[in-house]
Structures are given as structure tokens and as C-alpha cells.
Design an enzyme around this catalytic site. Structure first.
Site, PDB file in Angstrom:
ATOM      1  N   GLY A 277       7.966  36.897  27.370  1.00  0.00           N
ATOM      2  CA  GLY A 277       8.215  38.176  26.708  1.00  0.00           C
ATOM      3  C   GLY A 277       7.793  38.217  25.255  1.00  0.00           C
ATOM      4  CB  VAL A 326      18.573  27.045  19.288  1.00  0.00           C
ATOM      5  CG1 VAL A 326      17.357  26.133  19.241  1.00  0.00           C
ATOM      6  CG2 VAL A 326      18.228  28.369  19.981  1.00  0.00           C
ATOM      7  CB  ALA A 353      16.830  32.202  21.004  1.00  0.00           C
ATOM      8  N   GLY A 354      17.313  35.173  22.490  1.00  0.00           N
ATOM      9  CA  GLY A 354      18.292  36.237  22.746  1.00  0.00           C
ATOM     10  C   GLY A 354      18.543  36.435  24.229  1.00  0.00           C
ATOM     11  CE1 TYR A 415      20.640  41.612  22.703  1.00  0.00           C
ATOM     12  CE2 TYR A 415      20.728  43.925  22.065  1.00  0.00           C
ATOM     13  CZ  TYR A 415      20.012  42.764  22.257  1.00  0.00           C
ATOM     14  OH  TYR A 415      18.662  42.745  21.994  1.00  0.00           O
ATOM     15  CE  LYS A 419      19.435  40.419  19.423  1.00  0.00           C
ATOM     16  NZ  LYS A 419      18.451  39.383  19.032  1.00  0.00           N
TER      17      LYS A 419
END
Length: 509
Positions: A277, A326, A353-354, A415, A419
Site C-alpha cells: 500500500g 515497532v 505503520a498503521g 484510530y 491519529k
């Protein structure tokens, strides 16, 4: 067949039309650029600048001209001394003309742009330097009205004269004097005006953005305007780009020769979550610019990482896979050790990273909550903490936030909170690392076409598309292109900023 029509056909057009409550807009295909950045990114484009009176105006005009744009200076009282350097030979085919047209007649401005662009097939660029200030002779109300009249003239001309996939850019400064009612009032008006104009012009693929200079070097302003004027910024709209002073070397604009710039030659870059992605697109893009890439993801992602490494190496780049989780300090420490063994230093960190672990909070378990927080937010803290000793002066730390972190989203409390935390962490880290010569920034993507979003129900995808002014999703490459700019020399002035890359999405506006 256009992708949206293909989706309609596959989903069953008649049935969908019975259930879809919104009008479906077929969007203008966005004009994007591929491959490494060259020194003539604007070749073939025509740029109109409304002002040429000081160093910032001159730097903007010079950078547009140097990258190959034909330039029309519309300012009736342009400084001839600043115009003269642009009249020497430049990129073949690029011309410079002084075509004086004031902003007091919006129709005349639109007509002039349309006439000068007649016969051209390329998108146009319209740049306006917006500087509302208390006036020596006008009362505040009259000065505010005059400033907003400028906005009307530029927007009216853009709507009437610009072809699809054009760019409208406003260069301004933050209002710093609390006693200046004109600057504060008219300056605040610019934000909502740009968001509105972006929505009106977006269906044609045209974007509208603000570059805000808080004492940044004129060369940085010019470079940022040139980037936003290019095909590398196709999904960036209704976004404010604040620029700050920096101590990195600055080069005056010189005519390009159509050569790759190799923006990251000799640099080492880390991309977390890089096996697919957005992360994969970022890793490949940084490698194209000459960076050696450390690709990080979970050990189980090795097949995807292997494909990314294959593409990078096939293009002549250097990359290694550093598997580690991580979302823990231990994993970040393992990653730091691997990078030190292989490279000995680091120049760019991209904290990409998510994950999503969506549920309404009533149904959400503590485990799902904590997993989202650890991967989306705490991983950025752990990685930066572990790798900070390896960062050299002039390094970049770039975090991935999200529009959900700005506006919130149903079923994404975990989320969105994580964020949003990235936004705060970015601002804190920028203040802490700035004195060391390290620039920290973040990107807040909107709806991007990925494997994950492809699994969404069609109607949900369509509603997300229709919420953007451009009526379509972004691509992973759109995020990678912004990362490339921030990681390169021209991104040095972007410090502590969170840049929306969402096609002027309606939420959080």
C-alpha cells in the site's frame, strides 16, 4: 471504461440507482507524473502571477520559470528590475511576458488569462500573493473589502478561464500584529474561501492551496509553490502549507535541463509498514530519488516486502528488509540495531505503520483499543526514540496521521484518537528536534485506494469519493509524492506542520 463506470456495471446499475441517495459525479481523471523528479517539472505549463514587487514574488516567479513554465506577470506595477532576470534564456519553449491586468476587474482578468492561454492543451497555474494589511489611507472596513475583492477576482477568473487539472495557489503570511484588524480579518477569510473554491473547482480536477510563509526564505516559498503547481500534487487541495525559517543551504533558481534531480542521493531512509500500500509506494519513490531504503514491517509480511525490494533493485536502487514489530520498544530497538549495522546512520524516518480495528466503542474490547493506539501512535514514539541518535543534521521525521484524526469518524474512536495523537506528537517533536537541524512534519491522508479500502462495500466507497472535491480516491503514490517533497531539500521549511492530502475532503473542513 472509466473505473467508476466499471464499478457501476459490476455492482448492477439499476439496483444501485434505487438505493443510492446521492448524485454520482463522474470525476475528471487527474493528471499525475511518474518516475523521478526532474528539474523541469513544469515544462509545457503556463503560469500566471498577479504580483511581482518583492523578494518573495521574485522567488516564486523565478522558480516557476526555472522549472519550465511559461510565465505571464499580470501585475500592472511590476518591478521591472525583478522582471529582467527572467527575460534571459531559460528552458527551451518557456517564455516570460508582462501582461498587465489589475485585480479591480474580475472579468478582464478572466478574459486575459483565457486569451493568453488560447490554444494550449496543458493545465494552467494561477498564483496570487495575498497580503491584507492595515492601509495608510483607507479605513479598516474599506481595506478589508478591498482584500476580499481580490479573492473574488482571482476565484472568478479561475472558474471562468482555467482548464481541467489546473492549479490555484495563494501565497500569504500569518497575521502577526494583534492590532492589525485588516490582516486578521481578511487573513481568516482566506481559509474558508480556499476550502469553498476547492469544492467548486474540484470536479474539473483543479486544486486550490495556500502557502503560508512565517519568515521562511523566499527560495523555500518558490520551491513549495512550484511543487504544488506540478503534477506531483494532484490530490492535494484545500490544504494550508505553513513554512518556517531553516538553516539548510538554499540554491537560487536556475533554468532546468530536463535531468533527474536525485533529491535523496546518498541518504538513508526508513519506512515502517512498508510491505504494501502506501508504505510500499513511499519506499519505492524514495529509492527512485537515490535513497538507500530500510523497509520495515512485521515478519509475516516478508512476501510483500520481497516484492517491494525486487522493484527497487530492478530500478537500480538499494534496499533491505528489517522485520520487527515497532509497536513495542523492543521491536523498535531491534530495528535501530539493524539499521546501524547496515548503514551506520539515518536521514529520513517515515512513520507509516498503521492498522484499523474498527468497532463502535460500546462493542470495542480493551485489546482492540490498545492495539490501534500502539501501532498507529506509540510506534512513532518508539521508532523515533530508538533512532534519534542515528539522525544527522538535515534529517527528516515524517509521520502519517489521518483525516480521521482531525475530524473523527464513526466506529473509529481508537484510530481517530491515535491519529490525532500523531498531530500533537509531531508538533512537540518539531520543537524538540528543530534546534538540532531536524525537520519534523506529518501527513493526514484522506480516502486512498488500497487493498483495505477495496474491501469496503461499494456504496461506502462511493460515498467517500463523493465527499472529496475531486470526486475520487487518492492513490498511494499521492502520499508518496508528498513524502518525497518533505524528505528532499525543498521540504526543509516544513516544520511542525500537518498537511492534509485528501482531495479537499468535506469532513473536518
Amino acid at each position: 471504461m472509466h473505473p467508476i463506470l466499471q464499478e457501476l456495471a459490476e455492482a448492477g446499475l439499476k439496483q444501485l440507482l434505487k438505493t443510492v441517495p446521492l448524485p454520482i459525479t463522474v470525476p475528471e481523471p487527474l493528471v499525475r507524473a511518474e518516475g523521478p523528479v526532474t528539474d523541469t517539472e513544469l515544462r509545457g505549463r503556463t503560469a500566471f502571477v498577479t504580483r511581482l514587487r518583492d523578494d518573495v514574488d521574485a522567488a516564486v516567479a523565478a522558480r516557476l520559470w526555472a522549472e519550465g513554465a511559461s510565465l505571464f506577470v499580470l501585475d500592472p506595477i511590476a518591478d521591472r528590475e525583478r522582471l529582467a532576470p527572467l527575460e534571459r534564456p531559460g528552458v527551451p519553449g518557456a517564455t516570460v511576458r508582462h501582461a498587465p491586468v489589475g485585480l479591480d476587474d474580475a472579468d478582464a482578468l478572466a478574459t486575459a488569462i483565457a486569451e493568453h492561454a488560447a490554444g494550449g492543451s496543458h493545465p494552467l497555474v494561477l498564483v496570487h500573493r495575498y497580503r491584507p494589511r492595515r492601509h495608510e489611507t483607507l479605513e479598516d472596513a474599506a481595506a478589508i473589502e478591498a482584500a476580499l475583492d481580490e479573492l473574488y477576482a482571482v476565484g472568478h477568473a479561475a472558474a471562468r478561464a482555467l482548464p481541467p487539472s489546473s492549479r490555484v495557489l495563494f501565497v500569504t503570511e500569518p497575521h502577526e500584529l494583534p492590532e492589525d484588524a485588516v490582516a486578521e480579518t481578511a487573513g481568516e477569510a482566506l481559509g474558508a474561501y480556499v476550502r469553498s473554491l476547492a469544492k467548486e473547482l474540484g470536479r474539473k480536477g483543479t486544486t486550490v492551496n495556500i502557502v503560508e510563509s512565517a519568515g521562511a526564505a523566499p527560495e523555500r516559498v518558490g520551491a513549495t509553490v512550484a511543487y504544488l503547481a506540478s503534477a506531483r500534487s494532484a490530490f492535494v487541495s484545500a490544504s494550508r502549507w505553513p513554512l518556517s525559517p531553516d538553516d539548510e543551504p538554499k540554491e537560487p533558481a536556475q533554468p532546468g535541463r530536463g535531468q533527474p534531480r536525485r533529491l535523496l542521493e546518498g541518504k538513508v531512509a526508513l519506512v515502517t509498514g512498508g510491505a504494501r500500500g502506501i508504505g510500499a509506494a513511499i519506499a519505492h519513490t524514495l529509492a527512485l530519488e537515490g535513497a538507500a531504503v530500510a523497509l520495515n514491517d512485521l515478519p509475516r509480511s516478508e512476501p510483500g516486502a520481497a516484492e517491494v525490494l525486487r522493484r527497487i533493485r530492478a530500478a537500480g536502487g538499494r534496499a533491505i528488509f528489517c522485520p520487527a514489530d515497532v509497536a513495542s520498544r523492543e521491536g523498535a530497538a531491534e530495528l535501530a540495531a539493524a539499521i546501524e549495522r547496515e548503514f551506520g546512520h539515518l536521514d529520513v524516518i517515515v512513520n507509516n505503520a498503521g492498522i484499523t480495528r474498527d468497532r463502535t466503542i460500546r462493542k470495542m474490547t480493551p485489546e482492540r483499543w490498545r492495539e490501534a493506539v500502539r501501532v498507529n501512535l506509540l510506534s512513532q514514539l518508539y521508532v523515533t526514540e530508538a533512532l534519534e541518535p542515528q539522525l544527522r543534521s538535515g534529517a527528516r521525521v515524517i509521520g502519517l496521521s489521518s483525516v480521521s484524526g482531525i475530524a473523527g469518524n464513526f466506529g473509529q474512536t481508537n484510530y481517530a484518537a491515535a491519529k490525532a495523537g500523531v498531530v500533537g506528537w509531531t508538533r512537540h517533536l518539531a520543537r524538540r528536534l528543530g534546534p538540532k537541524g531536524i525537520a519534523v512534519s506529518a501527513i493526514a491522508p484522506g480516502f486512498i485506494r488500497t487493498v483495505l479500502t477495496a474491501r469496503m462495500p461499494w456504496i461506502h466507497r462511493e460515498m467517500a469519493k463523493q465527499m472529496t472535491a475531486l470526486a475520487q480516491p487518492g492513490e498511494p503514490q499521492d502520499i508518496a509524492d508528498v513524502v518525497r517533497f518533505l524528505a528532499g531539500p525543498d521540504g526543509a521549511a516544513v516544520r511542525g506542520a500537518v498537511l492534509r492530502v485528501d482531495g479537499a475532503m468535506a469532513i473536518g473542513a
